[in-house]
Design a protein around this motif. Structure first.
Motif, PDB file in Angstrom:
ATOM      1  N   ASN A 179      -5.280  -4.644  12.315  1.00  0.00           N
ATOM      2  CA  ASN A 179      -5.306  -3.757  13.473  1.00  0.00           C
ATOM      3  C   ASN A 179      -4.688  -2.391  13.206  1.00  0.00           C
ATOM      4  O   ASN A 179      -4.296  -1.684  14.105  1.00  0.00           O
ATOM      5  CB  ASN A 179      -4.621  -4.431  14.668  1.00  0.00           C
ATOM      6  CG  ASN A 179      -3.209  -4.835  14.338  1.00  0.00           C
ATOM      7  OD1 ASN A 179      -2.815  -4.753  13.170  1.00  0.00           O
ATOM      8  ND2 ASN A 179      -2.445  -5.257  15.329  1.00  0.00           N
ATOM      9  N   GLN A 180      -4.546  -2.032  11.898  1.00  0.00           N
ATOM     10  CA  GLN A 180      -4.026  -0.707  11.550  1.00  0.00           C
ATOM     11  C   GLN A 180      -5.209   0.219  11.289  1.00  0.00           C
ATOM     12  O   GLN A 180      -6.062  -0.072  10.467  1.00  0.00           O
ATOM     13  CB  GLN A 180      -3.168  -0.794  10.282  1.00  0.00           C
ATOM     14  CG  GLN A 180      -1.963  -1.694  10.394  1.00  0.00           C
ATOM     15  CD  GLN A 180      -0.895  -1.112  11.308  1.00  0.00           C
ATOM     16  OE1 GLN A 180      -0.767   0.098  11.420  1.00  0.00           O
ATOM     17  NE2 GLN A 180      -0.172  -1.980  12.016  1.00  0.00           N
ATOM     18  N   TYR A 181      -5.238   1.344  12.010  1.00  0.00           N
ATOM     19  CA  TYR A 181      -6.320   2.304  11.829  1.00  0.00           C
ATOM     20  C   TYR A 181      -5.722   3.655  11.452  1.00  0.00           C
ATOM     21  O   TYR A 181      -4.689   4.047  11.995  1.00  0.00           O
ATOM     22  CB  TYR A 181      -7.113   2.489  13.121  1.00  0.00           C
ATOM     23  CG  TYR A 181      -7.954   1.285  13.488  1.00  0.00           C
ATOM     24  CD1 TYR A 181      -9.310   1.260  13.174  1.00  0.00           C
ATOM     25  CD2 TYR A 181      -7.391   0.191  14.145  1.00  0.00           C
ATOM     26  CE1 TYR A 181     -10.084   0.163  13.511  1.00  0.00           C
ATOM     27  CE2 TYR A 181      -8.145  -0.900  14.476  1.00  0.00           C
ATOM     28  CZ  TYR A 181      -9.499  -0.920  14.155  1.00  0.00           C
ATOM     29  OH  TYR A 181     -10.257  -1.998  14.484  1.00  0.00           O
ATOM     30  N   ALA A 182      -6.379   4.347  10.547  1.00  0.00           N
ATOM     31  CA  ALA A 182      -5.939   5.718  10.238  1.00  0.00           C
ATOM     32  C   ALA A 182      -7.078   6.446   9.544  1.00  0.00           C
ATOM     33  O   ALA A 182      -8.058   5.818   9.115  1.00  0.00           O
ATOM     34  CB  ALA A 182      -4.721   5.691   9.318  1.00  0.00           C
ATOM     35  N   THR A 183      -6.992   7.766   9.492  1.00  0.00           N
ATOM     36  CA  THR A 183      -8.015   8.504   8.756  1.00  0.00           C
ATOM     37  C   THR A 183      -7.399   9.058   7.480  1.00  0.00           C
ATOM     38  O   THR A 183      -6.273   9.542   7.472  1.00  0.00           O
ATOM     39  CB  THR A 183      -8.587   9.673   9.584  1.00  0.00           C
ATOM     40  OG1 THR A 183      -7.507  10.533   9.949  1.00  0.00           O
ATOM     41  CG2 THR A 183      -9.295   9.191  10.816  1.00  0.00           C
ATOM     42  N   TYR A 184      -8.167   8.968   6.405  1.00  0.00           N
ATOM     43  CA  TYR A 184      -7.724   9.477   5.105  1.00  0.00           C
ATOM     44  C   TYR A 184      -8.900  10.173   4.439  1.00  0.00           C
ATOM     45  O   TYR A 184     -10.041  10.049   4.876  1.00  0.00           O
ATOM     46  CB  TYR A 184      -7.258   8.324   4.213  1.00  0.00           C
ATOM     47  CG  TYR A 184      -6.084   7.558   4.782  1.00  0.00           C
ATOM     48  CD1 TYR A 184      -4.799   8.087   4.701  1.00  0.00           C
ATOM     49  CD2 TYR A 184      -6.272   6.326   5.389  1.00  0.00           C
ATOM     50  CE1 TYR A 184      -3.725   7.392   5.225  1.00  0.00           C
ATOM     51  CE2 TYR A 184      -5.197   5.627   5.915  1.00  0.00           C
ATOM     52  CZ  TYR A 184      -3.913   6.166   5.829  1.00  0.00           C
ATOM     53  OH  TYR A 184      -2.863   5.490   6.348  1.00  0.00           O
ATOM     54  N   LEU A 194      -6.458   2.717  -3.584  1.00  0.00           N
ATOM     55  CA  LEU A 194      -5.704   3.362  -2.505  1.00  0.00           C
ATOM     56  C   LEU A 194      -4.577   4.222  -3.063  1.00  0.00           C
ATOM     57  O   LEU A 194      -3.912   3.845  -4.022  1.00  0.00           O
ATOM     58  CB  LEU A 194      -5.067   2.304  -1.588  1.00  0.00           C
ATOM     59  CG  LEU A 194      -5.946   1.210  -0.997  1.00  0.00           C
ATOM     60  CD1 LEU A 194      -5.103   0.330  -0.074  1.00  0.00           C
ATOM     61  CD2 LEU A 194      -7.109   1.818  -0.225  1.00  0.00           C
ATOM     62  N   GLY A 195      -4.355   5.338  -2.398  1.00  0.00           N
ATOM     63  CA  GLY A 195      -3.149   6.111  -2.682  1.00  0.00           C
ATOM     64  C   GLY A 195      -1.947   5.356  -2.154  1.00  0.00           C
ATOM     65  O   GLY A 195      -2.068   4.570  -1.216  1.00  0.00           O
ATOM     66  N   GLU A 196      -0.795   5.608  -2.762  1.00  0.00           N
ATOM     67  CA  GLU A 196       0.436   4.907  -2.373  1.00  0.00           C
ATOM     68  C   GLU A 196       0.711   4.996  -0.878  1.00  0.00           C
ATOM     69  O   GLU A 196       1.119   4.025  -0.245  1.00  0.00           O
ATOM     70  CB  GLU A 196       1.623   5.534  -3.117  1.00  0.00           C
ATOM     71  CG  GLU A 196       2.257   4.622  -4.112  1.00  0.00           C
ATOM     72  CD  GLU A 196       3.429   5.279  -4.812  1.00  0.00           C
ATOM     73  OE1 GLU A 196       3.728   6.461  -4.536  1.00  0.00           O
ATOM     74  OE2 GLU A 196       4.035   4.597  -5.650  1.00  0.00           O
ATOM     75  N   VAL A 197       0.506   6.200  -0.343  1.00  0.00           N
ATOM     76  CA  VAL A 197       0.796   6.416   1.072  1.00  0.00           C
ATOM     77  C   VAL A 197      -0.118   5.564   1.942  1.00  0.00           C
ATOM     78  O   VAL A 197       0.316   4.952   2.927  1.00  0.00           O
ATOM     79  CB  VAL A 197       0.645   7.913   1.414  1.00  0.00           C
ATOM     80  CG1 VAL A 197       0.800   8.150   2.903  1.00  0.00           C
ATOM     81  CG2 VAL A 197       1.656   8.734   0.634  1.00  0.00           C
ATOM     82  N   VAL A 198      -1.390   5.478   1.539  1.00  0.00           N
ATOM     83  CA  VAL A 198      -2.357   4.683   2.303  1.00  0.00           C
ATOM     84  C   VAL A 198      -1.931   3.221   2.307  1.00  0.00           C
ATOM     85  O   VAL A 198      -1.895   2.560   3.351  1.00  0.00           O
ATOM     86  CB  VAL A 198      -3.771   4.826   1.702  1.00  0.00           C
ATOM     87  CG1 VAL A 198      -4.772   3.988   2.479  1.00  0.00           C
ATOM     88  CG2 VAL A 198      -4.197   6.287   1.641  1.00  0.00           C
ATOM     89  N   PHE A 236      -2.604   3.632  -6.576  1.00  0.00           N
ATOM     90  CA  PHE A 236      -2.211   4.658  -7.565  1.00  0.00           C
ATOM     91  C   PHE A 236      -1.218   5.642  -6.957  1.00  0.00           C
ATOM     92  O   PHE A 236      -1.063   5.730  -5.742  1.00  0.00           O
ATOM     93  CB  PHE A 236      -3.449   5.411  -8.053  1.00  0.00           C
ATOM     94  CG  PHE A 236      -4.168   6.171  -6.958  1.00  0.00           C
ATOM     95  CD1 PHE A 236      -3.771   7.462  -6.624  1.00  0.00           C
ATOM     96  CD2 PHE A 236      -5.233   5.576  -6.267  1.00  0.00           C
ATOM     97  CE1 PHE A 236      -4.417   8.147  -5.617  1.00  0.00           C
ATOM     98  CE2 PHE A 236      -5.874   6.272  -5.266  1.00  0.00           C
ATOM     99  CZ  PHE A 236      -5.474   7.551  -4.931  1.00  0.00           C
ATOM    100  N   THR A 237      -0.563   6.348  -7.865  1.00  0.00           N
ATOM    101  CA  THR A 237       0.261   7.489  -7.444  1.00  0.00           C
ATOM    102  C   THR A 237      -0.252   8.713  -8.186  1.00  0.00           C
ATOM    103  O   THR A 237      -0.931   8.609  -9.200  1.00  0.00           O
ATOM    104  CB  THR A 237       1.740   7.216  -7.711  1.00  0.00           C
ATOM    105  OG1 THR A 237       2.488   8.350  -7.261  1.00  0.00           O
ATOM    106  CG2 THR A 237       2.034   6.998  -9.192  1.00  0.00           C
ATOM    107  N   ASP A 238       0.087   9.888  -7.629  1.00  0.00           N
ATOM    108  CA  ASP A 238      -0.474  11.136  -8.157  1.00  0.00           C
ATOM    109  C   ASP A 238       0.649  12.166  -8.226  1.00  0.00           C
ATOM    110  O   ASP A 238       1.360  12.352  -7.241  1.00  0.00           O
ATOM    111  CB  ASP A 238      -1.587  11.606  -7.192  1.00  0.00           C
ATOM    112  CG  ASP A 238      -2.323  12.835  -7.722  1.00  0.00           C
ATOM    113  OD1 ASP A 238      -1.646  13.742  -8.233  1.00  0.00           O
ATOM    114  OD2 ASP A 238      -3.565  12.881  -7.598  1.00  0.00           O
ATOM    115  N   ASP A 251      -2.340  14.323  -2.154  1.00  0.00           N
ATOM    116  CA  ASP A 251      -3.246  13.574  -3.027  1.00  0.00           C
ATOM    117  C   ASP A 251      -3.077  12.065  -2.910  1.00  0.00           C
ATOM    118  O   ASP A 251      -3.840  11.304  -3.499  1.00  0.00           O
ATOM    119  CB  ASP A 251      -3.028  13.986  -4.492  1.00  0.00           C
ATOM    120  CG  ASP A 251      -3.550  15.396  -4.748  1.00  0.00           C
ATOM    121  OD1 ASP A 251      -4.212  15.941  -3.828  1.00  0.00           O
ATOM    122  OD2 ASP A 251      -3.287  15.945  -5.836  1.00  0.00           O
ATOM    123  N   LEU A 252      -2.047  11.653  -2.166  1.00  0.00           N
ATOM    124  CA  LEU A 252      -1.830  10.214  -2.012  1.00  0.00           C
ATOM    125  C   LEU A 252      -2.374   9.694  -0.691  1.00  0.00           C
ATOM    126  O   LEU A 252      -2.460   8.504  -0.446  1.00  0.00           O
ATOM    127  CB  LEU A 252      -0.343   9.884  -2.117  1.00  0.00           C
ATOM    128  CG  LEU A 252       0.229  10.086  -3.525  1.00  0.00           C
ATOM    129  CD1 LEU A 252       1.733   9.941  -3.511  1.00  0.00           C
ATOM    130  CD2 LEU A 252      -0.398   9.113  -4.506  1.00  0.00           C
TER     131      LEU A 252
END
Lengths: 238, 410
Positions: free
Chosen positions: B116-121, B158-162, B190-192, B198-199
Motif C-alpha cells: 500500500n505504499q505509493y510514490a512517483t519516481y 531500485l535506487g537506495e532511496v526508493v 544501487f547507490t549513485d 539519482d537515487l
C-alpha cells in the motif's frame, strides 16, 4: 707608533672642494700622551679620523704600528682597528639598549670571542676600574662621568695600542673632566699611546705634548714641561 | 649565520622595538595569510567542480537528439532525429568504446507501488552498461543484465532511496512492485555518487520498456564510455560517432543542430586546465600581496637602519666588518619575515581547517578547501627569500654607513 707624512685631505662639497688637511707631518712614539688642539674647522677631528682609520686620506703616507694604511679592504681595516685602536667620544656613544658590561664587551664580540668569556673579561676590567657596581645598569641610568668611564673601559677592553679620544671631556663638568683625564693618564702610564683632541687649554696641559692645528696645518708642536695636574690615583691598569 | 651571539644581538634589538617589529611582521603575516586562503579556496573550488564530475564517468560521451538545420540529400531541414536500437548497436561495436547504453524515460505514469505504499519516481529504461556510465554501485542483488534485455524480462533495479521509502527496511530483492501499473520484479538495489536526485530512480530493461510502453525500437539518449584515451583521441571519437549516426540518419555532415554531443572527458580536461590557470592566477595575486608585505618590511628596515645609524657607526668604530653589519640587518629582516610569515601560514591553514567541514556536502561548488604540505613548504621558502630580499637594500645602506658621519656630534 703613529707616523704621518705630508697628509692631505679634501672634502668635495658640491662644486667646491674643501681642503681640510694641508700636508700634516706628525710622529707619535709609543707611550706618548698627546693633545691635539685647534679651533673648530682646524681639521683636528679629520686628523683623528684618519689616524683612527675611519676616514681615508688623499695624499701622503700614514703608518700605524709600522703598517702602511692605504687601500686596505674595509674588512681588514675593521680588524686592524679592532685590535689596535680604542675610541672615546665626546658624547660617549654607548649603545643605549645594552647595559654597561655588554657595552664594554662589544669590541670582543667582533673578535669572535664567546659571550661568556667576553662578559667575564669586561667584568674584570670594570672591577679594576671600580665600576663593577654599574655593570648591570643601562647607559641612561648613569651620569655623564660614569658613561664616559664605561666608554673608556670599552676602548680598553680589546687591549689596543692607541686610544683616540675626541673631545672626551666636552660634555663633562670640570671636576669630572679632571677625573677622566686622570684615568687617561693612568692608561698612558700602562704603555698605551693616547691622543686627545680638545679645545680646552687646561685639559691639553695635562698631557705631555700639545700639537696645535690651524687651518689644516700644524702650527705648534711643543712638549709640555709642567704638568698641571698630577695623577691622584695610583696606576692600576696593567 | 647560526652564531648564537648574533641572534642574541638581534633578539635584544627586537625586544627593544616590539611595536615596530609587530607592525612589520603583520604585513608579511597578512600577505602569506592571503596567499594560503586564496590557494585553499582555489583548491576548494577545484574539489567542488571535480565533485560535480564524480556523478558520471569522466570518460563518457553523451549523445542527444536534435533537429536538422540543413537540407541534405533531398531532405528538408527541421526534421527531428530519432535514435533507434540500431544506433546503440553500432556504437557498441565501435573501436575504443567500452560501454554503450541507450535510454529513455517513462513519463506517462510514474507511479510505483509496493503493497500500500505509493510514490512517483523517475523511471528510466536502459541497457545494462548504463551502470558504468552513471558509476552505479549495486548494493544488493544485481543491476539489469543482458538476459533481461534478451528475454524482455520485467526486472527493475531500485535506487537506495526508493527501496527505503517503499520497503521500509523489508528486503526488496525478488519482491514484485507495480511500475506504471505493471508488475516488475526487483532484481537489485544501487547507490549513485550523484546523490539523492539519482537515487530517486528505478531502471528497467530498455527492450521490455519498448514493448510495454509502445516505443517500438526508439531510444532517446545514447551514451558511451571510451577506453583510456587522450582528450584529443576522445574528440576524434566524438567525430566518428557523429559521422556514424549522421550517415544512418541522413544528416548533413556539417549540421551542428541535429546531434548534441557532450564529451565529459573533454569538458573535464578543460576544467583541469582552467584550474591550472586559476592556480597560476592565485599565485600571482598571492605573491603580489606578499610583495606588498616585503616592501613594507624593506621600508621599515630602511627606517630601522636610519634610526640605528649612530649605533652602526659605533659598531664600525669598534671593529665591526661590513659583512657583520649586513648580517645583522639581513638576519633581523629574515627573522621577522620568517616568524611573522609562519604565523600567517598557521593562521591561514587553521582557518581553512576550521571552515573546511562546513563545505563538505556535494551540492556545493565549493568543497573541502585546504592546502597541502608541499604548498606550505613552498610558501615557507618564499618567506625566507622574501625576508632576504626585504633586508637586502637596507643592509647595503647600513654597510655603507660611514662612522665619522654617524658619530658626528649633533
Amino acid at each position: 707608533m703613529i707616523y704621518l707624512d705630508n697628509i692631505h685631505k679634501s672634502y668635495v662639497m658640491g662644486t667646491n672642494a674643501l681642503h681640510v688637511l694641508k700636508g700634516i707631518n706628525l710622529e707619535v712614539a709609543e707611550g706618548e700622551l698627546v693633545a691635539i688642539m685647534g679651533s673648530s674647522g682646524s681639521g683636528k677631528s679629520t686628523l683623528l679620523n684618519i689616524i683612527g682609520m675611519l676616514d681615508t686620506y688623499d695624499e701622503g703616507t700614514y703608518r700605524l704600528d709600522g703598517r702602511l694604511i692605504r687601500n686596505m679592504s674595509e674588512k681588514k681595516v675593521a680588524r686592524f682597528r679592532n685590535s689596535h685602536i680604542g675610541f672615546v667620544f665626546q658624547s660617549f656613544n654607548l649603545i643605549s639598549f645594552k647595559n654597561a658590561m655588554e657595552n664594554v664587551a662589544l669590541p670582543l664580540y667582533y673578535r669572535n670571542i664567546s659571550r661568556k668569556k667576553r662578559n667575564h673579561v669586561a667584568m674584570e676590567l670594570l672591577e679594576k676600574m671600580g665600576l663593577e657596581e654599574w655593570a648591570e645598569h643601562m647607559p641612561n641610568e648613569l651620569s655623564g662621568g660614569q658613561q664616559q668611564r664605561i666608554a673608556i673601559a670599552r676602548a680598553l677592553v680589546s687591549k689596543p695600542r692607541v686610544i683616540l679620544a675626541d673631545e672626551p671631556t666636552g660634555a663633562l663638568d670640570s671636576q669630572t673632566s679632571y677625573e677622566v683625564m686622570d684615568l687617561f693618564k693612568e692608561i698612558n702610564q700602562s704603555g698605551i699611546t693616547v691622543l686627545i683632541v680638545t679645545h680646552e687649554n687646561d685639559i691639553a696641559h695635562m698631557t705631555d705634548r700639545i700639537i696645535r692645528l690651524h687651518d689644516g696645518n700644524i702650527v705648534a708642536d711643543e712638549m709640555n714641561s709642567v704638568r698641571k695636574h698630577e695623577p691622584v690615583l695610583q696606576p692600576s691598569i696593567p | 649565520m647560526f652564531d648564537p651571539d648574533k641572534w642574541q644581538e638581534i633578539f635584544s634589538t627586537i625586544r627593544k622595538n616590539k611595536l615596530r617589529t609587530f607592525l612589520t611582521g603583520f604585513s608579511v603575516a597578512w600577505g602569506i595569510f592571503m596567499l594560503i586562503i586564496l590557494l585553499g579556496s582555489g583548491r576548494g573550488l577545484e574539489n567542488g567542480i571535480k565533485e560535480q564530475f564524480k556523478d558520471d564517468a569522466t570518460n563518457s560521451i553523451w549523445i542527444n537528439q536534435g533537429t536538422t538545420s540543413m537540407a541534405y540529400k533531398g531532405l528538408k531541414p527541421g526534421r527531428n532525429i530519432r535514435f533507434t536500437n540500431d544506433d546503440h548497436f553500432s556504437l557498441k561495436n565501435m573501436p575504443n568504446v567500452e560501454h554503450a547504453a541507450g535510454r529513455f524515460s517513462i513519463w506517462e505514469n510514474t507511479t510505483i507501488s509496493y503493497k500500500n505504499q505509493y510514490a512517483t519516481y523517475d523511471i528510466i529504461a536502459t541497457h545494462p552498461d548504463y551502470a558504468f556510465l552513471e558509476k552505479l554501485q549495486v548494493n544488493k542483488g544485481r543491476f539489469i543484465n543482458d538476459l533481461d534485455i534478451k528475454e524482455f524480462r520485467k526486472s527493475v533495479a531500485l535506487g537506495e532511496v526508493v527501496e527505503r521509502e517503499l520497503f521500509k527496511g523489508e528486503p526488496a530483492v525478488d519482491k514484485y512492485i507495480m511500475v506504471a501499473g505493471i508488475p516488475f520484479k526487483v532484481v537489485g538495489v544501487f547507490t549513485d555518487p550523484g546523490g539523492d536526485r539519482d537515487l530517486n530512480r528505478v531502471y528497467i530493461p530498455i527492450s521490455t520498456a519498448q514493448r510495454v510502453f509502445n516505443r517500438g525500437n526508439r531510444v532517446n539518449q545514447l551514451s558511451v564510455t571510451v577506453s583510456d584515451v587522450t582528450a584529443e583521441e576522445s574528440n576524434q571519437m566524438v567525430e566518428s560517432i557523429r559521422r556514424d549516426i549522421s550517415k544512418r540518419h541522413t544528416i548533413h555532415p556539417d549540421d551542428k543542430r541535429a546531434l548534441f554531443i557532450w564529451n565529459t572527458l573533454e569538458q573535464y580536461k578543460k576544467f583541469l586546465s582552467l584550474f591550472a590557470s586559476i592556480r597560476i592566477f592565485i599565485w600571482i595575486i598571492g605573491i603580489g600581496t606578499l610583495i606588498a608585505g616585503i616592501v613594507g618590511v624593506s621600508n621599515i628596515m630602511i627606517v630601522v637602519v636610519k634610526e640605528r645609524t649612530r649605533e652602526i657607526g659605533i659598531r664600525k668604530a669598534l671593529g665591526a666588518t661590513p659583512g657583520s653589519v649586513i648580517g645583522l640587518i639581513l638576519q633581523e629582516s629574515v627573522l621577522i619575515t620568517a616568524f611573522a610569515g609562519y604565523f600567517g601560514l598557521i593562521a591561514g591553514v587553521g582557518l581553512l581547517e576550521i571552515i573546511s567541514p562546513y563545505f563538505s556536502d556535494s551540492e556545493n561548488f565549493f568543497r573541502s578547501p585546504g592546502v597541502d604540505l608541499r604548498v606550505a613548504l613552498t610558501a615557507t621558502g618564499i618567506l625566507v627569500l622574501a625576508g632576504t630580499m626585504a633586508g637586502f637594500i637596507p643592509a647595503r645602506k647600513a654597510s655603507a654607513i660611514r662612522p665619522i658621519e654617524a658619530l658626528r656630534n649633533e
